[in-house]
Write an enzyme that holds these catalytic residues in place. Structure first.
Site, short mmCIF file in Angstrom:
data_model
loop_
_atom_site.label_atom_id
_atom_site.label_comp_id
_atom_site.label_asym_id
_atom_site.label_seq_id
_atom_site.Cartn_x
_atom_site.Cartn_y
_atom_site.Cartn_z
N ASP A 187 0.86 -1.18 0.00
CA ASP A 187 0.00 0.00 0.00
C ASP A 187 0.90 1.24 0.00
O ASP A 187 1.39 1.67 1.04
CB ASP A 187 -0.92 0.00 1.22
CG ASP A 187 -1.91 1.16 1.17
OD1 ASP A 187 -1.72 2.09 0.36
OD2 ASP A 187 -2.88 1.15 1.95
N HIS A 192 0.45 7.83 4.12
CA HIS A 192 1.07 7.13 5.25
C HIS A 192 2.57 7.40 5.37
O HIS A 192 3.23 6.80 6.23
CB HIS A 192 0.82 5.63 5.10
CG HIS A 192 -0.63 5.30 4.92
ND1 HIS A 192 -1.58 5.54 5.87
CD2 HIS A 192 -1.31 4.77 3.86
CE1 HIS A 192 -2.77 5.17 5.42
NE2 HIS A 192 -2.63 4.71 4.20
N ILE A 207 -0.69 9.21 8.72
CA ILE A 207 -1.45 8.31 9.59
C ILE A 207 -1.07 6.86 9.28
O ILE A 207 -0.54 6.54 8.22
CB ILE A 207 -2.97 8.50 9.43
CG1 ILE A 207 -3.43 8.13 8.01
CG2 ILE A 207 -3.36 9.93 9.78
CD1 ILE A 207 -4.94 8.18 7.81
N GLY A 210 -5.07 1.70 8.00
CA GLY A 210 -6.11 1.01 8.75
C GLY A 210 -5.89 -0.49 8.79
O GLY A 210 -6.13 -1.14 9.81
#
Length: 284
Positions: A187, A192, A207, A210
């Protein structure tokens, strides 16, 4: 109209071959924070090739599993990616994932729900090898502003937590560099890693993925509630209820019931702000 549910559901599945080996497994586990302490026998099951087992959430990245989100390009699905959120995820294990494998992945739009001001698209990936089915993975994609097309509202995945203290409470610290390591499993979203991109998206800093919180949570459940036995996991689902930042700590509360563990995940440093909700691990 941006979403033509009937057309999307009728489209042929997209087929592809995927493969992985112990290096992919080890990298994924390290991205979840495995390997601390490095010589702990329980951690060596995640990091040492001669002792390796596979955490079931590896299904979300196997063969660069995020390519599953290419389903947003299926016929009948034309959406603004800036309005897209990963709202939830579930996996069903048909048998333990082997340390090395080659398999065929079949991906399709399994459902489209009309939530009024938003749409939810369920992207399903079914993976099988020469011995039969391995796993089924569903990504629930929330698309703001694309509801109101007259479709079904869809089921509710709400899970009421027991009105008692949790049976277990575990805390898992997120390393400052953890998102940088996790993204190597496939990803590459700059949200991120790139502070400037994160600011444009409305965050003070990058961040955590998830699906990294998702994997960390299952590891905590397996290691504490399931005796370290990954083969006991039958299914695992969650709703992404909020964000978490590298450097913060996940507080993972578990309630054990017959055949399943109910889980709540919050961010310790932000007054237990929700991270994962409606989270259930089904097990043997």
């Amino acid at each position: 109209m941006p979403i033509d549910a009937a057309r999307a559901l009728a489209a042929d599945p997209r087929q592809g071959d995927i493969g992985w080996d112990h290096k992919d497994i080890q990298l994924y586990h390290l991205g979840l924070g495995a390997g601390l302490p490095a010589t702990d026998p329980d951690e060596l099951r995640y990091t040492l090739e001669s002792k390796l087992h596979v955490l079931p959430t590896f299904a979300t990245v196997a063969g660069a599993g995020m390519a599953m989100l290419g389903g947003l390009g299926q016929p009948g699905i034309e959406v603004n990616l800036a309005h897209v959120l990963h709202g939830g995820h579930s996996i069903e294990l048909h048998r333990p994932i082997p340390v090395k494998g080659r398999a065929t992945s079949s991906s399709k739009v399994a459902a489209v729900y009309d939530k009024g001001k938003a749409a939810v698209i369920v992207l399903r990936s079914e993976v099988a090898d020469a011995d039969g089915p391995l796993w089924t993975s569903d990504a629930q994609i929330f698309v703001r502003g694309e509801g109101g097309f007259g479709g079904e509202r869809g089921p509710s995945a709400k899970e009421e937590l027991p009105g008692r203290e949790p049976d277990r409470v575990e805390e898992r610290h997120i390393r400052e560099d953890q998102a940088l390591l996790y993204r190597l499993s496939g990803d590459w979203n700059p949200l991120h890693a790139d502070p400037e991109f994160a600011k444009m998206a409305g965050f003070d800093q990058p961040i955590l993925h998830g699906l990294c919180s998702y994997g960390m949570t299952l590891k905590a459940v397996v290691d504490t509630a399931l005796g370290g036995d990954v083969s006991r996991v039958r299914a695992y689902r969650t709703r992404f209820a909020g964000i978490v930042f590298p450097g913060e700590t996940l507080r993972i509360r578990m309630w054990q019931e017959t055949g399943r563990v109910l889980v709540s995940v919050t961010a310790v440093e932000r007054d237990d702000a929700p991270v994962l909700a409606d989270t259930v691990v089904e097990h043997s």
